[in-house]
Scaffold this active site. Structure first.
Site, mmCIF file in Angstrom:
data_model
loop_
_atom_site.group_PDB
_atom_site.id
_atom_site.type_symbol
_atom_site.label_atom_id
_atom_site.label_comp_id
_atom_site.label_asym_id
_atom_site.label_seq_id
_atom_site.Cartn_x
_atom_site.Cartn_y
_atom_site.Cartn_z
ATOM 1 C CG ASN A 58 26.816 6.164 27.601
ATOM 2 O OD1 ASN A 58 25.664 5.724 27.585
ATOM 3 N ND2 ASN A 58 27.140 7.333 27.090
ATOM 4 C CE1 TYR A 94 35.200 10.571 26.453
ATOM 5 C CE2 TYR A 94 33.316 9.863 27.752
ATOM 6 C CZ TYR A 94 34.181 10.853 27.350
ATOM 7 O OH TYR A 94 34.038 12.128 27.846
HETATM 8 P P1 NAI Z 1 35.796 19.229 22.854
HETATM 9 O O1 NAI Z 1 35.864 18.186 21.811
HETATM 10 O O2 NAI Z 1 34.886 20.402 22.632
HETATM 11 O O3 NAI Z 1 37.259 19.799 23.176
HETATM 12 C C1 NAI Z 1 38.356 18.933 23.384
HETATM 13 C C2 NAI Z 1 39.638 19.688 23.080
HETATM 14 O O4 NAI Z 1 40.713 18.759 23.255
HETATM 15 C C3 NAI Z 1 39.702 20.177 21.628
HETATM 16 O O5 NAI Z 1 40.117 21.516 21.602
HETATM 17 C C4 NAI Z 1 40.715 19.262 20.986
HETATM 18 O O6 NAI Z 1 41.450 19.863 19.925
HETATM 19 C C5 NAI Z 1 41.622 18.936 22.168
HETATM 20 N N1 NAI Z 1 42.388 17.709 21.927
HETATM 21 C C6 NAI Z 1 41.919 16.529 21.437
HETATM 22 N N2 NAI Z 1 42.937 15.673 21.260
HETATM 23 C C7 NAI Z 1 44.067 16.315 21.662
HETATM 24 C C8 NAI Z 1 45.433 15.961 21.712
HETATM 25 N N3 NAI Z 1 45.849 14.746 21.302
HETATM 26 N N4 NAI Z 1 46.315 16.870 22.181
HETATM 27 C C9 NAI Z 1 45.923 18.090 22.595
HETATM 28 N N5 NAI Z 1 44.634 18.498 22.541
HETATM 29 C C10 NAI Z 1 43.721 17.612 22.091
HETATM 30 O O7 NAI Z 1 35.450 18.469 24.210
HETATM 31 P P2 NAI Z 1 34.764 18.983 25.561
HETATM 32 O O8 NAI Z 1 33.335 18.646 25.512
HETATM 33 O O9 NAI Z 1 35.184 20.372 25.869
HETATM 34 O O10 NAI Z 1 35.426 17.964 26.602
HETATM 35 C C11 NAI Z 1 36.577 18.261 27.361
HETATM 36 C C12 NAI Z 1 36.875 17.093 28.274
HETATM 37 O O11 NAI Z 1 35.733 16.820 29.086
HETATM 38 C C13 NAI Z 1 37.178 15.787 27.542
HETATM 39 O O12 NAI Z 1 38.160 15.075 28.244
HETATM 40 C C14 NAI Z 1 35.860 15.048 27.592
HETATM 41 O O13 NAI Z 1 36.022 13.672 27.476
HETATM 42 C C15 NAI Z 1 35.348 15.463 28.955
HETATM 43 N N6 NAI Z 1 33.919 15.321 29.126
HETATM 44 C C16 NAI Z 1 33.026 16.059 28.391
HETATM 45 C C17 NAI Z 1 31.668 15.895 28.578
HETATM 46 C C18 NAI Z 1 30.642 16.683 27.831
HETATM 47 O O14 NAI Z 1 29.436 16.473 28.061
HETATM 48 N N7 NAI Z 1 31.021 17.598 26.948
HETATM 49 C C19 NAI Z 1 31.149 14.933 29.552
HETATM 50 C C20 NAI Z 1 32.168 14.228 30.279
HETATM 51 C C21 NAI Z 1 33.494 14.435 30.060
#
Ligand code: NAI
Length: 470
Positions: free
Chosen positions: A370, A376
């Site tokens: 991407n 990422y």
């Molecule tokens: P989000 O940003 O809403 O939530 C991520 C959570 O991870 C947050 O609560 C944050 O505090 C926590 N976090 C970040 N760094 C941290 C650390 N060092 N230690 C502990 N916790 C930590 O993200 P979302 O959208 O819920 O994504 C969750 C997973 O899914 C991620 O790995 C993301 O890359 C992956 N993902 C999401 C997509 C999407 O469209 N939302 C698409 C593809 C993958």
């Protein structure tokens, strides 16, 4: 961020207008709630041979259990299979005027491309009349270099069939495939569980995917509604978004959940942990001792650890030419290196040995790439490689490691994408909409379940058949 367009094209006068204008009209997907029927309507099982017969018996058999041997199909005398039937109305030939809830195409017997013709063409009419939210599932075998060329051609042909057919389905229907590796029988626990997952509403946003079943490992649940009963699961990044949905879904399926997130998200984390009657652990997953802290917590509070879900993730998008070193390093540290370090601690602890499961969150960006996401995509492709190499280390314990690769999911992460780009990104898949956190959580719960032990080092996309990548 709600998908206003999806709501408009599904309600009243705006729905009529969209129809007249020929605009894309994504369907509202039916999602799983406990007690929901497995399939909405009769199921047509097409295909010849023992495997088709065995699956037809499984789908139609009484829920209380079938006599040993009756469900074996291609099982062997040494591995008799006692299968609990699913009590569905099953047809072996298309009946006129019946609108099916699902069509299962069992193509494992095909040894030449022309042997695909009859069952595939027989599916045409039933697929045309498929109920909304219907399912098409192919069951086939992997093509390998050791196969006779005609056998490999027929087997590989199923991939193209399934991926194209999934793109032709409408009304929130999906098409997915179970692919048996080597001589894995069609009644192997993971084959049965994968078929059930694809037929059910749990896979609402999984579309156009072929999931390989590598072995006969895995244990079918006593209760399909609570496949994680008594298991202890750690979920990182659980304070919000996909991680919070995973915590809720694993708890719904019977697991005791440890919700992990950074101290700054402490309040939200406690709320999620309380909601799922689990425990909270404030922890930055990049800490050098993160694995040890997780182990200490589960030993003290739950007495065991069965499932590790690596979900915490961050984005720091920039073109590589503008990439500051810390943007690169922080993404790799959170999304990938933390997982490697935690896994190593678990694997060497001696306390992760009872059919353990690792489920990691990758991304379609890690498959297709991407623009603006070199950091990422490196981390997420790395996750795919990591689970492939980690799974064999867990196999001696009845364990496995797999990944999910979400496409566009409606969360705070994607709400930050500029509005127009977001609208376009949502429509770039066969279901013409973004998925919900629950959709990813359902796939994680399936891969975390004891039945998924025969799925070894694979990545399952949850992307509505995103048009990018494979
Ligand atoms: P989000 O940003 O809403 O939530 C991520 C959570 O991870 C947050 O609560 C944050 O505090 C926590 N976090 C970040 N760094 C941290 C650390 N060092 N230690 C502990 N916790 C930590 O993200 P979302 O959208 O819920 O994504 C969750 C997973 O899914 C991620 O790995 C993301 O890359 C992956 N993902 C999401 C997509 C999407 O469209 N939302 C698409 C593809 C993958």
């Amino acid at each position: 961020m709600p998908d206003t367009y999806l709501q408009l094209v599904n309600s009243g006068p705006t729905a009529t207008l969209a129809k007249r204008l020929g605009l894309p009209r994504p369907a509202v997907l039916r999602r799983y709630t406990p007690g929901a029927p497995l399939v909405d309507g009769p199921v047509l099982v097409l295909g010849r041979g023992d495997d088709a017969d065995a699956l037809a018996r499984l789908l139609s058999g009484p829920a209380g259990g079938m006599a040993p041997g009756t469900g074996t199909g291609s099982g062997t005398a040494e591995t008799p299979v006692l299968l609990d039937g699913w009590d569905l109305e099953v047809h072996r030939h298309p009946a006129p005027d019946v609108r099916y809830g699902a069509v299962v195409l069992v193509l494992t017997a095909a040894e030449r491309p022309d042997q695909l013709t009859d069952p595939v063409l027989a599916a045409a009419g039933p697929v045309k009349g498929l109920r909304s939210g219907g399912r098409v599932v192919t069951v086939s075998r992997t093509a390998t270099a050791d196969d006779a060329p005609a056998v490999a051609a027929a087997r590989q042909g199923v991939d193209g069939l399934l991926r194209s057919l999934a793109k032709e389905l409408r009304g929130g229907s999906t098409g997915n495939g179970v692919v048996l590796t080597g001589d894995v029988p069609v009644t192997a626990p993971s084959a049965v569980a994968a078929l059930r997952f694809f037929l059910s509403r749990r896979s609402a946003f999984v579309d156009g995917q072929l999931l390989a079943v590598d072995s006969t490992a895995g244990t079918l649940p006593a209760d399909w509604e609570r496949p994680l009963d008594g298991r202890v699961a750690v979920v990182t990044g659980a304070a919000r978004g996909i991680g919070a949905a995973i915590a809720r879904t694993l708890a719904r399926d019977g697991a005791h959940v440890v919700a992990v997130d950074v101290p700054a998200a402490g309040e939200q984390l406690t709320a999620v942990a309380n909601e799922v009657r689990g425990t909270a652990l404030q922890l930055d997953v990049t800490a050098a001792d993160a694995g040890e802290r997780i182990l200490e917590h589960v030993r003290a509070r739950h007495g065991r650890l069965d499932v590790m879900v690596h979900n915490a993730g961050i984005t720091r998008d920039k073109l590589l030419v503008n990439m500051a070193p810390d943007r690169w390093s922080s993404v790799l540290a959170v999304n990938l290196e933390s997982q490697l370090r935690i896994n190593e601690a678990l694997l060497t602890s001696g306390d992760f040995t009872d059919e353990p499961r690792i489920v990691a969150t990758a991304s379609t960006s890690g498959i297709a790439g991407n623009r603006g996401q070199t950091n990422y995509a490196t981390s997420k492709a790395g996750v795919i490689g990591m689970v492939r190499a980690t799974a064999p280390l867990l196999v001696p314990f009845g364990g496995t490691a797999n990944a999910v690769a979400p496409g566009f999911i409606e969360t705070e992460m994607t709400a930050r994408i500029p509005a127009l780009t977001r609208q376009v990104a949502r429509r770039l898949n066969s279901l013409q909409q973004g998925g919900l956190p629950q959709d990813v959580a359902e796939a994680v719960a399936f891969l975390a379940s004891p039945a998924a032990g025969g799925i070894v080092g694979r990545t399952l996309r949850v992307c509505g058949q995103n048009l990018v990548g494979q």
